[in-house]
Design a protein around this motif. Sequence first.
Motif, short mmCIF file in Angstrom:
data_model
loop_
_atom_site.label_atom_id
_atom_site.label_comp_id
_atom_site.label_asym_id
_atom_site.label_seq_id
_atom_site.Cartn_x
_atom_site.Cartn_y
_atom_site.Cartn_z
N LEU A 1 -6.53 1.88 -4.40
CA LEU A 1 -6.26 2.29 -3.01
C LEU A 1 -7.54 2.44 -2.21
CD1 LEU A 1 -3.35 4.85 -3.45
CD2 LEU A 1 -3.28 2.67 -2.26
N MET B 1 1.62 6.69 -6.84
CA MET B 1 0.53 7.61 -7.16
C MET B 1 0.98 9.07 -6.97
SD MET B 1 -3.30 7.48 -5.77
CE MET B 1 -4.53 8.63 -6.27
N LEU C 1 -5.07 3.63 -9.95
CA LEU C 1 -4.44 3.53 -8.63
C LEU C 1 -5.34 4.10 -7.53
CD1 LEU C 1 -0.72 4.44 -9.39
CD2 LEU C 1 -1.69 2.22 -8.81
N VAL D 1 2.35 1.65 -3.57
CA VAL D 1 1.34 2.15 -4.51
C VAL D 1 1.04 3.63 -4.25
CG1 VAL D 1 -1.04 1.91 -5.28
CG2 VAL D 1 0.34 -0.13 -4.91
N THR D 2 1.03 4.03 -2.98
CA THR D 2 0.79 5.43 -2.65
C THR D 2 1.94 6.32 -3.15
OG1 THR D 2 -0.43 4.76 -0.67
CG2 THR D 2 0.33 7.04 -0.76
N ARG E 1 0.84 -1.21 0.00
CA ARG E 1 0.00 0.00 0.00
C ARG E 1 0.87 1.26 0.00
NH1 ARG E 1 -5.22 1.08 0.68
NH2 ARG E 1 -5.85 3.04 1.63
#
Length: 81
Positions: free
Chosen positions: A76, A12, A72, A8-9, A5
């Motif tokens: 999320l 982004m 994304l 991916v953040t 997570r």
Amino acid sequence: MGVLRIIVTIVMIIISVIMTIIILMQEGKSQGLGALAGTSNNDTYWGRNKGRTMEGFLVKFTTGLCVAFFVLAILLNMHLF
């Protein structure tokens, strides 16, 4: 799953910064007085070949970044990881 997570953040955030820079690099779409006279930009050499120029590339790249950003954001928000 917390590490994925975070990754991916971060991706982004990077996409957001790149997308902001690319959008600011693009030219405005206003046609000035040509829009009032009804002239079309597609009748010129520049209008027909705009997809092959740097401006055309920036438009396509911005579209790809926007799609990646929204995918994304949805991932999320779904709390899959």
